[in-house]
Design an enzyme around this catalytic site. Structure first.
Site, PDB file in Angstrom:
ATOM      1  N   LYS A 183      31.384 -90.616 -27.810  1.00  0.00           N
ATOM      2  CA  LYS A 183      31.836 -91.960 -27.408  1.00  0.00           C
ATOM      3  C   LYS A 183      32.354 -92.709 -28.627  1.00  0.00           C
ATOM      4  CE  LYS A 183      30.459 -96.086 -26.926  1.00  0.00           C
ATOM      5  NZ  LYS A 183      31.728 -96.757 -27.287  1.00  0.00           N
ATOM      6  N   GLU A 258      22.807 -93.479 -38.479  1.00  0.00           N
ATOM      7  CA  GLU A 258      23.551 -93.845 -39.693  1.00  0.00           C
ATOM      8  C   GLU A 258      23.924 -95.303 -39.525  1.00  0.00           C
ATOM      9  OE1 GLU A 258      24.117 -91.798 -42.157  1.00  0.00           O
ATOM     10  OE2 GLU A 258      23.514 -89.936 -41.219  1.00  0.00           O
ATOM     11  N   CYS A 292      30.317 -98.928 -44.653  1.00  0.00           N
ATOM     12  CA  CYS A 292      28.866 -99.050 -44.742  1.00  0.00           C
ATOM     13  C   CYS A 292      28.382 -98.921 -46.181  1.00  0.00           C
ATOM     14  CB  CYS A 292      28.225 -97.989 -43.859  1.00  0.00           C
ATOM     15  SG  CYS A 292      28.883 -96.352 -44.181  1.00  0.00           S
ATOM     16  N   GLU A 392      24.639-107.675 -44.394  1.00  0.00           N
ATOM     17  CA  GLU A 392      25.928-106.988 -44.369  1.00  0.00           C
ATOM     18  C   GLU A 392      26.997-107.935 -43.808  1.00  0.00           C
ATOM     19  OE1 GLU A 392      26.414-103.700 -41.531  1.00  0.00           O
ATOM     20  OE2 GLU A 392      27.195-102.497 -43.180  1.00  0.00           O
TER      21      GLU A 392
HETATM   22  P1  NAD Z   1      28.176-101.045 -33.436  1.00  0.00           P
HETATM   23  O1  NAD Z   1      26.723-100.814 -33.641  1.00  0.00           O
HETATM   24  O2  NAD Z   1      28.586-102.318 -32.815  1.00  0.00           O
HETATM   25  O3  NAD Z   1      28.807 -99.894 -32.522  1.00  0.00           O
HETATM   26  C1  NAD Z   1      28.766 -98.535 -32.895  1.00  0.00           C
HETATM   27  C2  NAD Z   1      28.939 -97.677 -31.664  1.00  0.00           C
HETATM   28  O4  NAD Z   1      27.786 -97.837 -30.830  1.00  0.00           O
HETATM   29  C3  NAD Z   1      30.142 -98.063 -30.798  1.00  0.00           C
HETATM   30  O5  NAD Z   1      30.716 -96.904 -30.247  1.00  0.00           O
HETATM   31  C4  NAD Z   1      29.490 -98.900 -29.705  1.00  0.00           C
HETATM   32  O6  NAD Z   1      30.235 -98.945 -28.513  1.00  0.00           O
HETATM   33  C5  NAD Z   1      28.184 -98.168 -29.517  1.00  0.00           C
HETATM   34  N1  NAD Z   1      27.101 -98.960 -28.907  1.00  0.00           N
HETATM   35  C6  NAD Z   1      26.953-100.299 -28.897  1.00  0.00           C
HETATM   36  N2  NAD Z   1      25.835-100.624 -28.209  1.00  0.00           N
HETATM   37  C7  NAD Z   1      25.270 -99.461 -27.804  1.00  0.00           C
HETATM   38  C8  NAD Z   1      24.104 -99.141 -27.063  1.00  0.00           C
HETATM   39  N3  NAD Z   1      23.294-100.086 -26.596  1.00  0.00           N
HETATM   40  N4  NAD Z   1      23.821 -97.846 -26.850  1.00  0.00           N
HETATM   41  C9  NAD Z   1      24.626 -96.861 -27.332  1.00  0.00           C
HETATM   42  N5  NAD Z   1      25.757 -97.111 -28.026  1.00  0.00           N
HETATM   43  C10 NAD Z   1      26.072 -98.403 -28.266  1.00  0.00           C
HETATM   44  O7  NAD Z   1      28.867-100.823 -34.857  1.00  0.00           O
HETATM   45  P2  NAD Z   1      30.383-101.059 -35.238  1.00  0.00           P
HETATM   46  O8  NAD Z   1      30.595-102.542 -35.292  1.00  0.00           O
HETATM   47  O9  NAD Z   1      31.249-100.216 -34.393  1.00  0.00           O
HETATM   48  O10 NAD Z   1      30.450-100.426 -36.716  1.00  0.00           O
HETATM   49  C11 NAD Z   1      30.115-101.131 -37.853  1.00  0.00           C
HETATM   50  C12 NAD Z   1      28.688-100.845 -38.277  1.00  0.00           C
HETATM   51  O11 NAD Z   1      28.536 -99.433 -38.451  1.00  0.00           O
HETATM   52  C13 NAD Z   1      28.338-101.463 -39.609  1.00  0.00           C
HETATM   53  O12 NAD Z   1      27.049-102.003 -39.551  1.00  0.00           O
HETATM   54  C14 NAD Z   1      28.386-100.274 -40.565  1.00  0.00           C
HETATM   55  O13 NAD Z   1      27.602-100.419 -41.724  1.00  0.00           O
HETATM   56  C15 NAD Z   1      27.909 -99.181 -39.702  1.00  0.00           C
HETATM   57  N6  NAD Z   1      28.351 -97.895 -40.232  1.00  0.00           N
HETATM   58  C16 NAD Z   1      27.419 -97.063 -40.784  1.00  0.00           C
HETATM   59  C17 NAD Z   1      27.815 -95.852 -41.337  1.00  0.00           C
HETATM   60  C18 NAD Z   1      26.807 -94.902 -41.936  1.00  0.00           C
HETATM   61  O14 NAD Z   1      27.161 -93.745 -42.132  1.00  0.00           O
HETATM   62  N7  NAD Z   1      25.592 -95.319 -42.228  1.00  0.00           N
HETATM   63  C19 NAD Z   1      29.165 -95.494 -41.322  1.00  0.00           C
HETATM   64  C20 NAD Z   1      30.079 -96.369 -40.754  1.00  0.00           C
HETATM   65  C21 NAD Z   1      29.658 -97.560 -40.199  1.00  0.00           C
END
Ligand code: NAD
Length: 498
Positions: A183, A258, A292, A392
């Site tokens: 997804k 992650e 991140c 963040e």
């Molecule tokens: P997000 O948590 O809003 O969404 C990430 C994914 O999770 C999306 O596909 C979203 O649709 C899905 N999602 C949202 N709610 C969900 C639920 N209840 N159940 C299952 N899936 C759900 O994050 P974002 O805004 O897309 O990305 C930015 C964040 O990701 C930042 O905090 C960044 O630090 C983090 N990030 C971490 C890494 C890492 O490797 N640690 C890498 C890239 C980004």
């Protein structure tokens, strides 16, 4: 026609789910390019039933005799071909991600190349997988251990590196012998579909790589809750990660998380200041700071704080904000206007609390006014108790704080809930090692930042999550360690003669 034009003149992409080798679902989620505000794609909005169809397809393939009889070297072959085909499509994939994320195409190409390197790494792991043997436990007793595929796995992807993060999970899952339901983010779904189709062209059977597009609370949650999904590899925010962990815990389902980060960039008085300044600018502003591992806290020895800040400001002031397709662009648009407003608010709060605005701090007008742009911004004199130091922001904002000794530097670096990555700069290698080992993070860089390789597993500690992506450790996440124990000599039973 320039590349900037081609990015904005394409037809609107109609992005449907990819389930069992077929496009299904009606696209309804509108995606506006963050750099221009133009409608560029519509994505299907998966229901629980559509997610279930994807899981059924993945499970049917996983349980099929033909899949069960594939061996690692065969899957390695698929992945090698997959990498070749991705290479042929790298420009197209990079343009899609650049347009939907807002990032420069030149950097998106780097993301795709790193993704391809992951596919090759996963193929190499599959080709060289060995398992373990235990011939010396006892006479007439042989035990072997193998890592067996978990089954159907879910891969949930964020928006900041859409193709790259999918490719730092998917090939390792396939190498292990899992089938998948992916997804992507509701902001950046197109490249995932393109990648799934390329996977199939490479010979990976239909139904092994399914993609459902849509929202997290519905499609993402449905993947997590589906009883036939054995494991979910999730990358996203710490806030969502907690929901994911809670949902998974109720079912005793394994998850890899992650999550967010707040990386420190420690610069000691003995550092090469030019290199440290280059690193500070790169680490904080690459991908518009939407990374991140962005080194968003410059924690610098007081004796050099003024000099280093001036060097960093001088370099950052030269970065060019612009459209993703313009080859001169260093910093693109943020993911959407509301996110840009949140970044601007974080800066305003820090400045009104006494932070000194050294650079940026104001969204541009003119040609870029229609996009979610925010310039590289540097705020010094940041109180370590403030939100800009601990939370963040996920934008191009660098907070500068001074320290007086090594212990204070380490304490400041570790003084956030996160633990994903930190960087430090020193010409004293002893200090590099001893300080580096005391930093709480899955990754520590010495005299570099935002570095890495598919061979090196990646992940965090504390609120940055648990589990690892990439490399052998990332591959292992998709497997279960199982032993097979064989007696060739009799084992006298303690119940003998009863
Ligand atoms: P997000 O948590 O809003 O969404 C990430 C994914 O999770 C999306 O596909 C979203 O649709 C899905 N999602 C949202 N709610 C969900 C639920 N209840 N159940 C299952 N899936 C759900 O994050 P974002 O805004 O897309 O990305 C930015 C964040 O990701 C930042 O905090 C960044 O630090 C983090 N990030 C971490 C890494 C890492 O490797 N640690 C890498 C890239 C980004």
């Amino acid at each position: 026609m320039t590349m900037a034009d081609t990015l904005t003149q394409k037809d609107v992409r109609h992005v449907r789910h990819w389930i069992d080798g077929h496009a299904t679902g009606e696209p309804s989620i509108e995606r506006f390019a963050p750099a221009t505000g133009a409608l560029v794609a519509r994505y299907a909005d998966a229901s629980t039933e559509e997610v279930a169809q994807a899981v059924v397809a993945a499970r049917r393939v996983f349980e099929s005799p033909s899949w069960q009889s594939t061996v690692h070297s065969q899957r390695a072959g698929w992945l090698e071909r997959f990498a070749d085909l991705l290479s042929e499509n790298r420009q197209r994939l990079a343009e899609i991600d650049a347009e939907e994320v807002g990032k420069p195409v030149a950097f998106a190409l780097g993301d795709i190349d790193l993704g391809i390197a992951h596919v090759r790494q996963a193929a190499a792991i599959a080709r060289t997988e060995t398992g373990e043997t235990f011939p010396g436990v006892a006479h007439g007793y042989l035990a072997v251990a193998e890592r067996r595929a978990l089954g159907v796995v879910g891969l949930v992807i964020p928006w900041n590196f859409p193709a790259q993060i999918m490719l730092q999970k998917l090939p390792y899952a396939i190498a292990a012998g899992c089938t998948t339901v992916v997804k992507p983010s509701e902001f950046t779904s197109s490249s995932a579909i393109a990648i799934a189709r390329i996977a199939e062209e490479a010979g990976i059977p239909a139904g092994a790589v399914n993609v459902v597009t849509g929202y997290g609370q519905t499609a993402g949650q449905a993947i997590l809750e589906h009883p036939d999904v054995a494991y979910v590899s999730f990358t996203g925010s710490t806030r969502t990660g907690r929901i994911v962990a809670e949902t998974a815990a109720r079912q005793l389902k394994r998850v890899g998380l992650e999550l967010g980060g707040k990386a420190a960039n420690l610069v000691f008085a003995d550092a090469d200041l030019d290199k440290a300044a280059d690193g500070a600018v790169f680490g904080a502003f690459i991908n518009q700071g939407e990374s991140c591992v962005a080194t968003t806290r410059l924690i610098v020895h007081r004796s050099i704080a003024e000099r280093l800040t001036a060097l960093v400001v001088e370099r950052a002031a030269k970065l060019r904000m612009g459209l993703p397709g313009d080859p001169a662009t260093d910093v693109g648009a943020l993911i959407h206007p509301a996110h840009r407003d949140g970044v601007a608010n974080a800066v305003d709060v820090a400045v009104s609390a006494g932070g000194v605005l050294e650079l940026g701090g104001k969204a541009p007008g003119g040609d870029l006014a229609n996009g979610a742009f925010y310039p590289p911004t540097i705020v010094s004199g940041i109180d370590p108790a403030s939100a800009l130091f601990t939370e963040e922001v996920f934008g191009p904002v660098l907070a500068v704080t001074a320290f007086d000794d090594d212990n204070e530097a380490i304490a400041l670096a570790n003084a956030t809930p996160y633990g994903l990555a930190h960087s430090l700069w020193t010409t004293d290698l002893n200090r590099g090692v001893t300080v580096g080992q005391r930093l709480d993070a899955g990754t520590v860089w010495v005299n570099t930042c935002t570095d890495g390789s598919p061979q090196l597993a990646f992940g965090g500690v504390k609120a940055s999550g648990y589990g690892r992506d990439a490399g052998f450790e990332g591959y292992r996440e998709f497997t279960e360690y199982r032993t097979l124990q064989i007696r060739t000599a009799d084992r006298p039973s303690p119940f003998a003669g009863r």
